[in-house]
Design a protein around this motif. Sequence first.
Motif, PDB file in Angstrom:
ATOM      1  N   GLU A  41       0.844  -1.189   0.000  1.00 20.24           N
ATOM      2  CA  GLU A  41       0.000   0.000   0.000  1.00 20.24           C
ATOM      3  C   GLU A  41       0.885   1.247   0.000  1.00 20.24           C
ATOM      4  O   GLU A  41       2.104   1.149  -0.087  1.00 20.24           O
ATOM      5  N   SER A  42       0.263   2.427   0.144  1.00 22.61           N
ATOM      6  CA  SER A  42       1.055   3.655   0.126  1.00 22.61           C
ATOM      7  C   SER A  42       2.138   3.623   1.190  1.00 22.61           C
ATOM      8  O   SER A  42       1.903   3.174   2.307  1.00 22.61           O
ATOM      9  N   LEU A 254      -4.506  -8.364   3.864  1.00 19.94           N
ATOM     10  CA  LEU A 254      -4.646  -7.801   2.515  1.00 19.94           C
ATOM     11  C   LEU A 254      -5.575  -8.651   1.657  1.00 19.94           C
ATOM     12  O   LEU A 254      -6.362  -8.140   0.869  1.00 19.94           O
ATOM     13  N   CYS A 257      -9.405  -8.352   3.080  1.00 21.24           N
ATOM     14  CA  CYS A 257     -10.171  -7.102   3.070  1.00 21.24           C
ATOM     15  C   CYS A 257     -10.749  -6.774   1.700  1.00 21.24           C
ATOM     16  O   CYS A 257     -11.501  -5.819   1.548  1.00 21.24           O
ATOM     17  N   ALA A 270     -11.691  -5.655   7.902  1.00 17.80           N
ATOM     18  CA  ALA A 270     -10.773  -4.529   7.717  1.00 17.80           C
ATOM     19  C   ALA A 270      -9.548  -4.701   8.609  1.00 17.80           C
ATOM     20  O   ALA A 270      -9.614  -5.364   9.640  1.00 17.80           O
ATOM     21  N   ILE A 271      -8.427  -4.113   8.180  1.00 13.12           N
ATOM     22  CA  ILE A 271      -7.254  -4.042   9.057  1.00 13.12           C
ATOM     23  C   ILE A 271      -7.401  -2.739   9.832  1.00 13.12           C
ATOM     24  O   ILE A 271      -7.551  -1.680   9.226  1.00 13.12           O
ATOM     25  N   PRO A 272      -7.406  -2.794  11.162  1.00 14.21           N
ATOM     26  CA  PRO A 272      -7.611  -1.552  11.924  1.00 14.21           C
ATOM     27  C   PRO A 272      -6.437  -0.581  11.745  1.00 14.21           C
ATOM     28  O   PRO A 272      -5.341  -0.986  11.344  1.00 14.21           O
ATOM     29  N   GLY A 273      -6.667   0.680  12.067  1.00 16.23           N
ATOM     30  CA  GLY A 273      -5.584   1.667  12.055  1.00 16.23           C
ATOM     31  C   GLY A 273      -5.208   2.129  10.672  1.00 16.23           C
ATOM     32  O   GLY A 273      -5.888   1.848   9.694  1.00 16.23           O
ATOM     33  N   THR A 274      -4.101   2.874  10.592  1.00 15.84           N
ATOM     34  CA  THR A 274      -3.660   3.399   9.302  1.00 15.84           C
ATOM     35  C   THR A 274      -2.193   3.070   9.076  1.00 15.84           C
ATOM     36  O   THR A 274      -1.474   2.673   9.986  1.00 15.84           O
ATOM     37  N   LEU A 275      -1.773   3.259   7.799  1.00  8.59           N
ATOM     38  CA  LEU A 275      -0.386   2.994   7.438  1.00  8.59           C
ATOM     39  C   LEU A 275       0.508   4.061   8.056  1.00  8.59           C
ATOM     40  O   LEU A 275       0.188   5.236   8.001  1.00  8.59           O
ATOM     41  N   ARG A 290      -1.091  -2.555  14.255  1.00  9.09           N
ATOM     42  CA  ARG A 290      -2.347  -2.882  13.572  1.00  9.09           C
ATOM     43  C   ARG A 290      -2.638  -4.387  13.609  1.00  9.09           C
ATOM     44  O   ARG A 290      -3.631  -4.842  13.065  1.00  9.09           O
TER      45      ARG A 290
ATOM     46  N   ASP B 189      -6.231   3.226   0.354  1.00  8.90           N
ATOM     47  CA  ASP B 189      -5.551   1.936   0.358  1.00  8.90           C
ATOM     48  C   ASP B 189      -6.540   0.845   0.746  1.00  8.90           C
ATOM     49  O   ASP B 189      -7.446   1.087   1.547  1.00  8.90           O
ATOM     50  N   SER B 191      -6.612  -1.676   2.711  1.00 11.25           N
ATOM     51  CA  SER B 191      -6.849  -2.029   4.113  1.00 11.25           C
ATOM     52  C   SER B 191      -7.724  -0.968   4.780  1.00 11.25           C
ATOM     53  O   SER B 191      -8.514  -1.260   5.674  1.00 11.25           O
ATOM     54  N   VAL B 192      -7.613   0.267   4.331  1.00 13.79           N
ATOM     55  CA  VAL B 192      -8.401   1.363   4.888  1.00 13.79           C
ATOM     56  C   VAL B 192      -9.775   1.423   4.205  1.00 13.79           C
ATOM     57  O   VAL B 192     -10.791   1.728   4.832  1.00 13.79           O
ATOM     58  N   ALA B 194     -11.642  -0.972   3.321  1.00  8.09           N
ATOM     59  CA  ALA B 194     -12.575  -1.891   3.986  1.00  8.09           C
ATOM     60  C   ALA B 194     -13.180  -1.239   5.230  1.00  8.09           C
ATOM     61  O   ALA B 194     -14.373  -1.410   5.509  1.00  8.09           O
ATOM     62  N   GLN B 195     -12.377  -0.466   5.975  1.00  4.96           N
ATOM     63  CA  GLN B 195     -12.907   0.228   7.156  1.00  4.96           C
ATOM     64  C   GLN B 195     -14.019   1.204   6.764  1.00  4.96           C
ATOM     65  O   GLN B 195     -15.047   1.298   7.430  1.00  4.96           O
ATOM     66  N   ASN B 198     -17.226  -0.551   5.668  1.00 11.24           N
ATOM     67  CA  ASN B 198     -17.949  -1.015   6.864  1.00 11.24           C
ATOM     68  C   ASN B 198     -18.643   0.150   7.555  1.00 11.24           C
ATOM     69  O   ASN B 198     -19.796   0.032   7.984  1.00 11.24           O
TER      70      ASN B 198
END
Lengths: 325, 330
Positions: A41-42, A254, A257, A270-275, A290, B189, B191-192, B194-195, B198
Motif C-alpha cells: 500500500e502507500s 490484505l 479485506c 478490515a485491518i484496523p488503524g492506518t499505514l 495494527r 488503500d 486495508s483502509v 474496507a474500514q 464497513n
Amino acid sequence: MKLLEVRDLTTAFMTGRGEVNAIEEVSFSLEEGQILGIVGESGSGKSVTALTVMGLLPRPPARIAAGQVLFGGRDLTKLSEREMQAVRGPGISMIFQEPMTSLNPVFSIGDQIMETIAAHERLPQAELRRRAIAMLDKVGIPSAARRLDDYPHQMSGGQRQRVMIAMALACNPKLLIADEPTTALDVTIQAQILDLLMDLRDEFGMGIVIITHNMGVIAETADRVMVMYAGRVIEEAPVATIFDRPLHPYTRGLLECVPSLTEDRARLVAIPGTLPEPARRPPGCRFAPRCLHAEPACGTAIPLLETLEPAHSAACFRARELASP
Amino acid sequence: MTTPLVSATGLTKVFEVGSSGLFGLRKPASLRAVDEVSLTINAGETLGLVGESGCGKSTLGRLLLRLIEPTAGRIAFDGSDITGLGRSAMRAVRRSMQIVFQDPYGALNPRMSVEDIIAEPLLIHGAKPGAETRRKVTEMLGKVGLPARALDRFPHEFSGGQRQRIGIARALVLHPRLIVCDEAVSALDVSVQAQIVNLLQDLQREMGLTYLFIAHDLSVVRHISDRVAVMYLGKVVEIADKRTIYSAPLHPYTRALIAAVPAQHPAQRSRGRRERIAGDIPSALNPPSGCRFHTRCPHVMAVCRERAPVLTEPAPGHQVACHLIEAPQA
C-alpha cells in the motif's frame, strides 16, 4: 540464471525530520522470463525500490545507505550516471502509472520512440521509423504507420500506456519494471494491458517486475510475489502459495479485506488503524500496532525475513506458531 | 411495493464544449454526458452505479442532487418533483441530500478546523454557533469513529482514511436521507477502504440512509449495493438486483466488464480464457450510431448500428437495453 539480484538494499531520504529510510534491507531476485509481483500500500516502499534499481532517484535527497543491485554481473549502485544511461533501455526499462505525464506532449509518439532507439543504436532515419512502426504494431496500436505522427493527446489512456510499453521495449530490454501500469486505466483496458505484458514476456523472454497495490493484478500475472509494508519486505513466495497459505498477518489481512465478486459477505474484514508515515514508523515490527496477533516482543525488535518453508519466507515472530493448526 | 426516494425520468445533460478552443477557432460541439436516463432509488437501499471513465456516472449523481441543471427530464425526491424548484426551495430539499467525494484532500478546506468543516452545513442551514452545534458536531465525529480531540485539528494532520471520515461526518451532520458516494473509497488503500465501506454500511443501518454508490471497482460495488446500474456513454444499459447482474448479466457490456475484473486467485487467471472487448470507450463527443456499444460488442448485428435499443424488462426488476434481448419478443 539470475537476471537481477537485490541484496539488503536500504535507501534513505533527507527530510525536515532528518534522514529517513524509505526502504530497509530489501532483498529479492528475479530470473529471466519470470514475473515478480511487488505488492504493497502507500508508503510501503515499492516504488522507491524500483526507482533505486533504475538509478532514477535524485541524490541528494536520496542516498543508497546500504546494499547492492546486481545486474549483468555489475553492481548498479556503483555505476556513474553515464554508465547507468547505457543500462537503461537495452538492460532495464520502466513504465509508469500515468502515461500522459510520462510522454512529452510536444513531440509525436513516433519521434519519442525513435529517440529512445537512437539513444542506444546508430541507425538511419528510415530504419528507425521502421523499427518504431514495428514496435507500435507489437503493442497492438491499430494502423501503426499512420498513428506514428500522432501526438499523445490524440490517443486514449489505454493507447498511451501501449505507447509507453512500446518505448520501454524499443531497445529489447532484459528486464522491464512496470510501476502500477494499469492503476489509472479502466478495468476493460487493464485486462488488455496485462494480457499484452504477458504476451510480450512470452515472446521476448524478458523478466518483469510488476508493482501494484492490487492483489487481483498479482493473481493475474505474477510467478512470485513479494509483499512490502512500511519499507520492509514482510513475505515472499510463489504466487499460489501467497494466496493459499499466507504466513504474515498483514498478507492475510490484505487478502481478506478485498470484497468477493461471487460471494455475499455481511462485513468486510478490515485491518484496523492506518499505514505509518515513513518518519513515524513504530519501533519493532512495523505492522505490530495494527496486528491482531501482536505480542509485547513485536513492539521491541524488528522481525527479519526468514525462510519458513521451501521458497517461502516471512518476517513475523509468530508466523510459525500461527501457521500450525 | 417499495416507494422510490428518488426517481429520474428521461434525465439528460448536454454540455456545450469546445467553443473557446485555442484562438476561438474550434467549432462548438455538444457532449451528451447523460442521455435520457430513467431510474429509481428506493428508500433505504444502495444503488450501485458502475461504468468506465467518461460514461456519465458522476454527472448523473450530480444531476440527481441538482448540483448541475439537467438539459431535459425530471427528478422527483420523496414523491415531489424538484426539477423546477427555485434556489430557496431547493436549499430546503438539499438538507436531505448530500454527497461524499472521492478525494478527501481536495474536498476539505485546508484552512478550516475539523469542527468548522463539519459545522458549516449546520450553520448554512440556520443553526447558531454555540454549545448545541458543537454537541452535534462531536456526536457526528464519534459516529464516524474519530475522537473529540480531532475537533481543533486541521485536514493535513489526518491520513486519507481519516479525512474521508471527516468528509462523511460533514455529509451526515444534517441527517440527510440520500447520500451520493462518488468514488468515495476509490482513492484509499485497500486495508483502509474496507474500514470505510464497513462504516458506510453501519451508518446506513443506524440512520436509515439511502445511497447512490458510484464506483468503478466492481467487487466493492457488489459488496455494498442492493441493486446495480451499468452505464455506457451516457446511457443506462442494464439494471438488476446485484446477485442477478453479477451471476447472470444480460448485456454484452456488463458481461465484458465483469469478465475484465482481475482474478481473485491465480488458479482463475483470465488470460486467454475470458472474452475480452477490444478497443477503448469511444468519445462522447461523437458517439456511435444506434447502440453505442456496437463498435466494441462481440455480438453486434446490423440493427445495432441503426437503431438504439430501449430499456426493456425481460424479468421483474431486471432491465436491459440490448437488441439481443429485444429480438425474441419482436
